[in-house]
Structure formats: structure tokens, C-alpha cells
Scaffold this active site. Structure first.
Site, PDB file in Angstrom:
ATOM      1  N   ALA A   1      -0.542   9.313   5.526  1.00  0.00           N
ATOM      2  CA  ALA A   1      -0.914   9.386   4.104  1.00  0.00           C
ATOM      3  C   ALA A   1      -0.214  10.605   3.503  1.00  0.00           C
ATOM      4  O   ALA A   1       0.140  11.546   4.214  1.00  0.00           O
ATOM      5  CB  ALA A   1      -2.423   9.526   3.940  1.00  0.00           C
TER       6      ALA A   1
ATOM      7  N   THR B   1       3.750   3.317   8.207  1.00  0.00           N
ATOM      8  CA  THR B   1       5.143   3.696   7.937  1.00  0.00           C
ATOM      9  C   THR B   1       5.201   5.194   7.650  1.00  0.00           C
ATOM     10  O   THR B   1       4.271   5.749   7.069  1.00  0.00           O
ATOM     11  CB  THR B   1       5.659   2.895   6.724  1.00  0.00           C
ATOM     12  N   GLY B   2       6.305   5.818   8.049  1.00  0.00           N
ATOM     13  CA  GLY B   2       6.486   7.242   7.769  1.00  0.00           C
ATOM     14  C   GLY B   2       6.687   8.004   9.062  1.00  0.00           C
ATOM     15  O   GLY B   2       6.642   7.436  10.159  1.00  0.00           O
TER      16      GLY B   2
ATOM     17  N   LYS C   1      -0.813   7.140  -1.052  1.00  0.00           N
ATOM     18  CA  LYS C   1       0.189   6.670  -0.102  1.00  0.00           C
ATOM     19  C   LYS C   1       1.389   6.127  -0.866  1.00  0.00           C
ATOM     20  O   LYS C   1       1.332   5.900  -2.053  1.00  0.00           O
ATOM     21  CB  LYS C   1      -0.401   5.571   0.794  1.00  0.00           C
ATOM     22  N   GLY C   2       2.483   5.946  -0.132  1.00  0.00           N
ATOM     23  CA  GLY C   2       3.658   5.361  -0.755  1.00  0.00           C
ATOM     24  C   GLY C   2       4.840   6.298  -0.829  1.00  0.00           C
ATOM     25  O   GLY C   2       5.894   5.944  -1.355  1.00  0.00           O
TER      26      GLY C   2
ATOM     27  N   GLU D   1       1.502  -1.697   3.065  1.00  0.00           N
ATOM     28  CA  GLU D   1       0.499  -0.842   3.716  1.00  0.00           C
ATOM     29  C   GLU D   1      -0.909  -1.175   3.232  1.00  0.00           C
ATOM     30  O   GLU D   1      -1.853  -1.241   4.028  1.00  0.00           O
ATOM     31  CB  GLU D   1       0.800   0.641   3.445  1.00  0.00           C
TER      32      GLU D   1
HETATM   33  C1  5RP Z   1       4.721   5.449   3.407  1.00  0.00           C
HETATM   34  C2  5RP Z   1       3.496   6.259   3.420  1.00  0.00           C
HETATM   35  C3  5RP Z   1       3.385   7.322   4.454  1.00  0.00           C
HETATM   36  O1  5RP Z   1       2.280   7.046   5.249  1.00  0.00           O
HETATM   37  C4  5RP Z   1       3.219   8.635   3.801  1.00  0.00           C
HETATM   38  O2  5RP Z   1       4.314   8.838   2.938  1.00  0.00           O
HETATM   39  C5  5RP Z   1       3.150   9.782   4.813  1.00  0.00           C
HETATM   40  O3  5RP Z   1       4.379   9.910   5.449  1.00  0.00           O
HETATM   41  P1  5RP Z   1       4.665  11.026   6.525  1.00  0.00           P
HETATM   42  O4  5RP Z   1       3.847  10.699   7.723  1.00  0.00           O
HETATM   43  O5  5RP Z   1       6.148  10.918   6.784  1.00  0.00           O
HETATM   44  O6  5RP Z   1       4.303  12.351   5.924  1.00  0.00           O
HETATM   45  O7  5RP Z   1       2.592   6.085   2.638  1.00  0.00           O
HETATM   46  O8  5RP Z   1       4.749   4.573   2.323  1.00  0.00           O
END
Ligand code: 5RP
Length: 260
Positions: free
Chosen positions: A91, A33-34, A102-103, A111
């Protein structure tokens, strides 16, 4: 593509594109996710619909599920999958031992469950996420709504035991409302600056009643694919406790598939 991608987006795209090499027909794949993971899903979608890639996928959030379905990727539940060949996810931070925070996108619980149910977890990221010590990014802790205040008090006490001072624990909000995760929980974010012992902290936080999971991923990720905005990349893999690094020179135009 109508607009030009920013440097950070090009780096995220590159990491995701390079990680698609780990996905082969017949695999069961966990989808992160992200924003970085979204690039992965888009590219896998194109490989499925245009290149005949035959995979089934388990998304780590309702957001990712929607995107994957829209792009023609076959979705199954984790229970249907049983075990996954690979999970690829973004991440917020990773350190030299491939410990992660993460998160940031609020999906840490699913995840972590999906990553732990995978033969291999690969992180895709830009260089900004590479840190010597975790902690500059606020650590997300997923808590159940019942007894939120007492859970927060116990978290504060535990963090003080660890020597963290000036705690500023924030209940996450989105669009002016308390954020609710896919599992109906809340998230407490706390910037700890320097997490010297993520392994113990991850275990101790999860011992607090009301804490469902925390965003420290320890001993889960074994490969990190770092993308650069010039289309080059770096793959770091942990082998017998040592990091092996491979540099990937982009000899073709990696961005041409998105018209850049
Ligand atoms: C979501 C996550 C994402 O992997 C993390 O926030 C990185 O996001 P992005 O790729 O948008 O920088 O842990 O819960």
C-alpha cells in the site's frame, strides 16, 4: 546475494516474509503489485519450489504475473479461482482504520477487484506507509482514455465540492509516455494532503462517468503486517472495530534466506 539490501528494502522484505505465514497449501492466493509485493512473490516462489507449498495464485498485474510464473507459482485467472482465501498486497498509505491509498504502481483496478474477491486482504508495508490521515501520497484515479479532459473537469469539480483547494491533477506518465494500465486506461494523480472522509470520496469519485476506479480502499483490508529493517515486525488486525497489535521478535535471522 551480491549486494547489501538498503534499510527500506529490509523492512519490505521483513513484512513480506512475516506475511507468508498466512499462506498454506491448498489456498488460492491473490498476489499484489509493487516492490513489497515482489518480495512476497519471491518468497512464495521459493516455498513452492523448495518447500512443496501447493498454491494457485491470481496476480494483480501483468508485472506480478510474469514474476510469479518465472518463480514457479501456478497462476490462474480470477474467474477460474472464483473466490480467494487471501490477498497480500502493498500500500502507499494506511491509516488507523486500515483505509488505504493504493495505485502508486498503477495496478489499483485489478488490485481492488482481487482484494474484494478475497476472504481476507493483508497489507504488507514498512512504517513509512503508516499515516494518521490519508492524503500525503497523491491519490491515483483510473480513467478511461475517451473524454479524458471532461472526466478530469468533473473530478476537479467534485474535489472542490469536498473543499480541496489548489488541485494539481497530473496525468501519469512513465518513461516520457502517458502511462497505460493493464486494462488500457490512464491514471490521474492528485495530492489532496488530508482526506478527512475517504469513504464518501471513494464512492463519489466512482460516480463520475469516465472514472473506472480510485485508489481509496475502504473496508477492504483487515490486517496490516509492518516490517522493520532489523527483522522485527508488527501485525495489526481489526477485530470488532478495535485494532489488536502483536509484536514479532525475530529470534532467527530472517535475512539469512537471502544471504544477508
Ligand atoms: C501498486 C500498489 C502498491 O501496492 C503500492 O504502490 C506500494 O508499492 P511499494 O510496495 O513498491 O511501496 O498499490 O498499484
Amino acid at each position: 546475494m551480491a549486494h547489501t539490501l538498503s534499510g527500506p528494502e529490509r523492512a519490505k522484505f521483513t513484512a513480506a516474509k512475516l506475511a507468508t505465514d498466512y499462506v498454506k497449501s491448498g489456498m488460492k492466493v491473490g498476489l499484489g503489485t509493487g516492490s513489497t509485493a515482489a518480495w512476497l512473490v519471491k518468497q512464495l516462489g521459493a516455498m513452492v519450489t523448495e518447500g512443496g507449498l501447493d498454491i494457485v495464485a491470481v496476480p494483480t498485474s501483468s508485472r506480478t504475473a510474469e514474476l510469479a510464473i518465472d518463480l514457479g507459482i501456478r497462476i490462474i485467472t480470477l474467474d477460474e479461482a472464483g473466490w480467494l482465501d487471501v490477498t497480500i498486497d502493498g500500500a502507499d498509505e494506511f491509516d488507523r482504520d486500515f483505509n488505504l491509498i493504493k495505485g502508486g504502481g498503477g495496478a489499483l483496478l485489478r488490485e481492488k477487484i482481487v482484494a474484494k474477491a478475497s476472504h481476507k486482504m493483508i497489507v504488507i508495508a514498512d512504517k513509512e506507509k503508516d499515516v494518521a490521515t490519508l492524503g500525503n501520497f497523491a491519490l491515483p484515479i483510473e480513467v478511461i482514455p475517451f473524454g479524458l479532459q471532461s472526466t478530469q473537469t468533473l473530478i476537479e469539480a467534485k474535489l472542490k465540492d469536498y473543499g480541496f483547494k489548489a488541485l494539481n491533477i497530473q496525468l501519469r506518465e512513465k518513461n516520457g509516455l502517458v502511462f497505460i494500465t493493464d486494462e488500457g486506461n490512464h491514471i490521474l494523480d492528485t495530492r489532496l494532503v488530508r482526506i478527512a472522509n475517504p469513504r464518501d470520496l471513494a464512492v463519489d469519485l466512482n460516480r463520475i462517468p469516465g472514472v473506472v476506479e480510485n485508489g481509496l480502499f475502504v473496508d477492504i483490508c483487515e490486517t496490516v503486517v509492518i516490517g522493520y529493517e532489523n527483522g522485527k515486525g508488527e501485525v495489526r488486525t481489526l477485530l470488532d472495530g478495535k485494532t489488536v497489535t502483536a509484536t514479532i521478535q525475530d529470534d532467527k535471522n530472517i535475512f539469512s534466506v537471502i544471504g544477508q
